[in-house]
Design a protein around this motif. Structure first.
Motif, short mmCIF file in Angstrom:
data_model
loop_
_atom_site.label_atom_id
_atom_site.label_comp_id
_atom_site.label_asym_id
_atom_site.label_seq_id
_atom_site.Cartn_x
_atom_site.Cartn_y
_atom_site.Cartn_z
N MET A 261 54.69 56.54 79.62
CA MET A 261 54.71 55.16 80.12
C MET A 261 53.34 54.68 80.57
SD MET A 261 57.77 54.38 79.48
CE MET A 261 58.39 52.96 80.38
N GLU A 262 52.41 55.63 80.92
CA GLU A 262 51.09 55.18 81.34
C GLU A 262 50.25 54.73 80.15
OE1 GLU A 262 52.15 58.20 81.25
OE2 GLU A 262 50.60 59.64 80.72
N PHE A 263 50.69 55.06 78.94
CA PHE A 263 49.93 54.71 77.74
C PHE A 263 50.60 53.59 76.97
CE2 PHE A 263 48.86 55.45 73.24
CZ PHE A 263 47.47 55.41 73.32
N TRP A 264 51.93 53.66 76.86
CA TRP A 264 52.69 52.63 76.15
C TRP A 264 53.13 51.57 77.17
CZ3 TRP A 264 54.34 52.46 70.87
CH2 TRP A 264 53.83 53.50 70.09
N ASP A 265 52.99 50.33 76.83
CA ASP A 265 53.37 49.22 77.71
C ASP A 265 54.84 48.88 77.44
OD1 ASP A 265 53.52 47.00 79.26
OD2 ASP A 265 52.08 45.79 78.13
N LEU A 266 55.73 49.47 78.26
CA LEU A 266 57.17 49.37 77.98
C LEU A 266 57.95 49.08 79.26
CD1 LEU A 266 57.40 52.56 75.73
CD2 LEU A 266 57.46 50.19 74.93
#
Length: 341
Positions: A261-266
């Motif tokens: 979640m820290e890399f993908w904006d979800l």
């Protein structure tokens, strides 16, 4: 050269062609393994439209099951629908770099394979949803509505990496460009073979067998490139490879495990919704590996890649998410990531 300037009238031979130009007039064969992989690609070519679709009846599933299985194909297609242009760009690079003939053909075969995989995603989604794309489809259930929101966020995230890839292609050698690719191929080949065994639908079993075999071939291409190029790798490229491996983990985790979640904006509930869909699909006979099995596959793939990189003294990044220690990489810039699948 102006339109009226005719060099042929002033010299016997033309000037040297500026490099890189788009094509060599040369068919040198030096890497035997690449020729073998190309010949395998010719023997093993398959057509998604010729799979036994007549055995597949979407109406036997509830709408929640159909939307859940279609969601998994959508998740896969976020990567597989971007793969044909990614590899087409890489194939052009092999021509610009005047790579040897079997290398050019191998990259053509990967582009063709990935187009097949994308086509397979489209056929499955269209039949399951009775609609040709998951973004404009009108969901039939509450789970389907949440899954469509997930799909739209995945699509948004995936689309952001294309510009970074286009900038990376001319900047790096093939050896660097595909450093994170092998990790993805090892894990992908494993997961597709697992799904071929676990899925109850004949058409999906056959598709996963074919895709898993393709990914194994792509893995062989990576290994041949590494064996050819890594012994002479410049020191400054080793740190770039280490960084790319970490970036590859973060990018590919979205499909091979779960998106960091820290890399993908979800959205915050993205993973919870995805797990609900996977459970629904699994109960319907669509063999998605359990979360812990995906994590173990992923860990093994990275350890296998670490074994390869250790041979060439390339530091492996720390992947604390799966308990692998190594060099700390804290500054992965998504504008520089090389997305690949």
């Amino acid at each position: 050269m102006s339109e009226k300037e005719r060099l042929a009238e002033t010299m016997e031979f033309p000037p040297e062609t500026p490099q890189p130009n788009i094509y060599p007039l040369s068919w040198v064969r030096e890497t035997t393994k690449m020729q073998e992989v190309w010949e395998a690609a010719q023997r093993e070519y398959w057509d998604p439209e010729k799979l036994p679709w007549d055995t597949f009846d979407p109406d036997q599933y509830s709408w929640e099951e159909r939307e859940s299985i279609a969601y998994w194909w959508t998740l896969l297609s976020v990567f597989d629908a971007s793969a044909p242009p990614v590899f087409a760009e890489a194939m052009i690079k092999t021509y610009e770099d005047h790579e040897e003939d079997p290398v050019r053909r191998c990259f053509f075969s990967v582009t063709r394979d990935e187009q097949n995989h994308e086509q397979m995603c489209g056929l499955a989604i269209t039949k399951l949803l009775d609609h040709p794309d998951p973004i404009t489809y009108t969901p039939k259930t509450e789970l389907g509505r949440k899954l469509q929101r997930n799909a739209k966020w995945l699509y948004f995230n995936g689309g952001r990496y294309w510009n970074g890839y286009k900038k990376a292609v001319p900047k790096y050698s093939l050896a660097v460009l595909f450093s994170s690719f092998l990790m993805g191929e090892i894990a992908a080949a494993t997961i597709f073979h697992q799904m071929a065994k676990s899925c109850e639908e004949e058409v999906f079993q056959e598709a996963f067998r074919n895709i898993g075999r393709d990914e194994g071939r792509h893995m062989a291409i990576c290994m041949a490139l590494m064996e050819r190029d890594y012994p002479g790798l410049q020191e400054e490229n080793k740190s770039i490879i280490t960084k790319q491996i970490r970036a590859g983990y973060l990018f590919l985790s979205a499909v091979l495990y779960e998106p960091p979640m820290e890399f993908w904006d979800l959205p915050d509930d993205f993973i919870a919704v995805q797990r609900q869909a996977e459970e629904t699909a699994r109960k319907a006979g669509f063999g998605i590996p359990a979360t812990e099995d995906k994590l173990e596959n992923w860990r093994k793939a990275m350890l296998n890649l670490k074994g390869v990189l250790d041979r060439y003294d390339i530091p492996f990044p720390a992947i604390p998410e799966v308990g692998i220690t190594g060099e700390e990489i804290l500054d992965v810039d998504m504008d520089e990531i090389i997305p690949i699948f």
